[in-house]
Design an enzyme around this catalytic site. Structure first.
Site, PDB file in Angstrom:
ATOM      1  CG  ASP A  99      -0.083   0.128   2.510  1.00  0.00           C
ATOM      2  OD1 ASP A  99       1.021  -0.458   2.560  1.00  0.00           O
ATOM      3  OD2 ASP A  99      -0.526   0.811   3.445  1.00  0.00           O
ATOM      4  CE1 TYR A 151       7.725   3.476   6.114  1.00  0.00           C
ATOM      5  CE2 TYR A 151       7.984   1.126   5.831  1.00  0.00           C
ATOM      6  CZ  TYR A 151       7.302   2.198   6.369  1.00  0.00           C
ATOM      7  OH  TYR A 151       6.207   1.971   7.169  1.00  0.00           O
TER       8      TYR A 151
HETATM    9  C1  G6P Z   1       2.713   1.427   5.578  1.00  0.00           C
HETATM   10  C2  G6P Z   1       3.453   0.324   4.924  1.00  0.00           C
HETATM   11  C3  G6P Z   1       2.953  -0.996   5.373  1.00  0.00           C
HETATM   12  C4  G6P Z   1       2.951  -1.074   6.869  1.00  0.00           C
HETATM   13  C5  G6P Z   1       2.217   0.067   7.474  1.00  0.00           C
HETATM   14  C6  G6P Z   1       2.433   0.058   8.964  1.00  0.00           C
HETATM   15  O1  G6P Z   1       1.406   1.509   5.124  1.00  0.00           O
HETATM   16  O2  G6P Z   1       3.390   0.347   3.536  1.00  0.00           O
HETATM   17  O3  G6P Z   1       3.777  -1.985   4.830  1.00  0.00           O
HETATM   18  O4  G6P Z   1       2.331  -2.247   7.283  1.00  0.00           O
HETATM   19  O5  G6P Z   1       2.691   1.250   6.962  1.00  0.00           O
HETATM   20  O6  G6P Z   1       1.603   0.960   9.523  1.00  0.00           O
HETATM   21  P1  G6P Z   1       1.426   1.087  11.087  1.00  0.00           P
HETATM   22  O7  G6P Z   1       0.362   2.094  11.232  1.00  0.00           O
HETATM   23  O8  G6P Z   1       1.028  -0.290  11.570  1.00  0.00           O
HETATM   24  O9  G6P Z   1       2.748   1.508  11.617  1.00  0.00           O
END
Ligand code: G6P
Length: 438
Positions: free
Chosen positions: A168, A262
């Site tokens: 995503d 990232y």
């Molecule tokens: C983004 C990344 C995902 C990840 C998420 C974590 O959307 O693309 O790979 O899982 O962030 O989000 P969080 O709110 O759980 O830190």
């Protein structure tokens, strides 16, 4: 009408995805929706509330939740997979153990991502095998993390399986870019190359061919990807705001293309570590925030016996999963960024690397679009990282301590072989219930 199983039924993201599916019924009609998880208690809390919501909002859809693989995977067209092996308790370890060694603590990047990867491979392979046993024609739409290592493991261990790997992150960032130029994502077409959570946009054009790269670059140089309209509650958390802002430093070191945020973990690890609090990480933020909210909302719905209070938010940003399912089912030839085997899409990069590139998706799956040759700076960073991912999967298959130590040593997030070894020994101890024997 389609039959779907969501694997990872107890995930904090599940209610938002179910609501997104309900929003999209005209585009993607459902006859059956099932939740599957191996944690009956966790899934049960969400399942009970979602059963109430489904009965009220879509009684024609057959909804159920189960921990029985046969029940879950029989007669399904799509498995939407977002599993988290070890749950948030282990995410916390993935973040805190590295930080205690002065190294990046993140769930998908660096040592935390490697630890999570080694936990996830077995769970993913198990799901694929259930799917193939009970519904051989089913496609898996996989967005389980850490997506890069999981995708490489699927390539190596189940090369012929119908697994589509997607993330995503590019979707979310493109939405921010579209806000910057006053457009919507579906008005734009991008060129992009990289690995998952590790890539660059090289072109952002509208359908008439107008290029917006410079305009967006100018904005990002000032503000990062911070935009004025926040559409997702997840990304209003301070840690996410900081991540979006950091894109400006990434652009400063490499102004050529627009970066995936990232990359900050690889290009500014020292700065990241110095701003981290090893007693309170993103896992804590999520456990005290989203996890609490979602499970409280579920309990409220169940107590009241109605979902009319709208406690569950719609995760409209997850509609890319519907776009993907539609591309497969209706041969829409939608252009999407996917994680696929390179095979020449990036001309000067290994064929067998799992890369993230734009693909045209139809009912045979994704066809990667050629991105040509990439410059040395990006290529070198990518090669180092892709070898980490490959060696982690090799270490898993061979049960090799030595290879895993080398993989950690190769990671740009870790300063030396000595630190890598100390970290590895701590990670082995913390993951002894999940990792294969090394
Ligand atoms: C983004 C990344 C995902 C990840 C998420 C974590 O959307 O693309 O790979 O899982 O962030 O989000 P969080 O709110 O759980 O830190």
């Amino acid at each position: 009408k389609f039959s779907v199983v969501i694997a990872g039924g107890g995930s904090t993201f599940t209610p938002g995805i179910v609501r997104m599916l309900l929003e999209n019924l005209e585009r993607f009609p459902l006859r059956t929706l099932k939740l599957y998880d191996n944690d009956a208690e966790r899934q049960g809390i969400l399942g009970e509330a979602l059963a109430i919501l489904m009965k009220e909002q879509a009684p024609e859809i057959d909804f159920s939740y189960t921990t029985d693989p046969e029940e879950a995977f029989t007669d399904v067209d799509f498995c939407m997979a977002h599993i988290r092996v070890g749950k948030y308790a282990m995410r916390e370890q993935d973040e805190k153990i590295p930080l205690n060694h002065g190294v990046i603590g993140q769930e998908t990047c660096g040592p935390g991502g490697i630890a999570y990867g080694l936990r996830s491979i077995g769970g993913m392979i198990e799901l694929i095998d259930y799917m193939e046993k009970y519904s051989p024609d089913c496609w898996m739409l996989n967005y389980s993390n850490p997506a890069a290592i999981v995708a490489e493991a699927c390539r190596v261990l189940r090369p012929d399986s119908k697994v589509l790997n997607i993330c995503d992150m590019p979707v979310g960032t493109l939405r921010r870019m579209s806000q910057i130029i006053g457009k919507t994502p579906d008005e734009l077409e991008v060129r992009y190359f990289g690995l998952n959570h590790f890539g660059w946009w090289t072109s952002i054009k509208d359908k008439q061919g107008h290029e917006y790269l410079d305009q967006i670059r100018e904005y990002v140089a000032e503000n990062g990807y911070l935009t004025t309209v926040e559409v997702e509650t997840q990304h209003t958390d301070p840690s996410w705001q900081q991540t979006h802002k950091k894109a400006k430093d990434l652009l400063a070191v490499n102004p050529r293309y627009l970066p995936n945020t990232y990359l900050k973990y690889y290009l500014y690890p020292d700065d990241e570590v110095s701003h981290s609090d090893c007693s309170y990480t993103r896992a804590n933020e999520v456990m005290n925030g989203r996890e609490k909210e979602v499970f409280d909302a579920a309990r409220t719905i169940t107590e009241k016996g109605t979902a009319a209070g709208d406690e569950f938010h719609i995760d409209s940003h997850a509609s890319f999963i519907v776009d993907l399912a539609r591309a497969i089912s209706f041969n829409t030839h939608e252009r999407m960024l996917m994680i696929v085997e390179n095979n020449g899409a990036i001309a000067n990069f290994p064929d067998d690397a799992m890369v993230e590139v734009p693909c045209i998706v139809g009912n045979d799956g994704p066809e990667p679009l050629a991105q040509g040759k990439i410059p040395d700076f990006e290529k070198t960073l990518m090669y180092q990282q892709v070898m980490v991912e490959k060696m982690v999967v090799e270490a898993y298959v061979e049960g090799s301590y030595q290879k895993l130590w080398q993989a950690l040593t190769l990671s740009k997030t870790i300063p030396s072989a000595g630190v890598a070894k100390n970290l590895l020994d701590d990670l082995i101890e913390a993951n002894k219930d999940f990792w294969p024997e090394l």
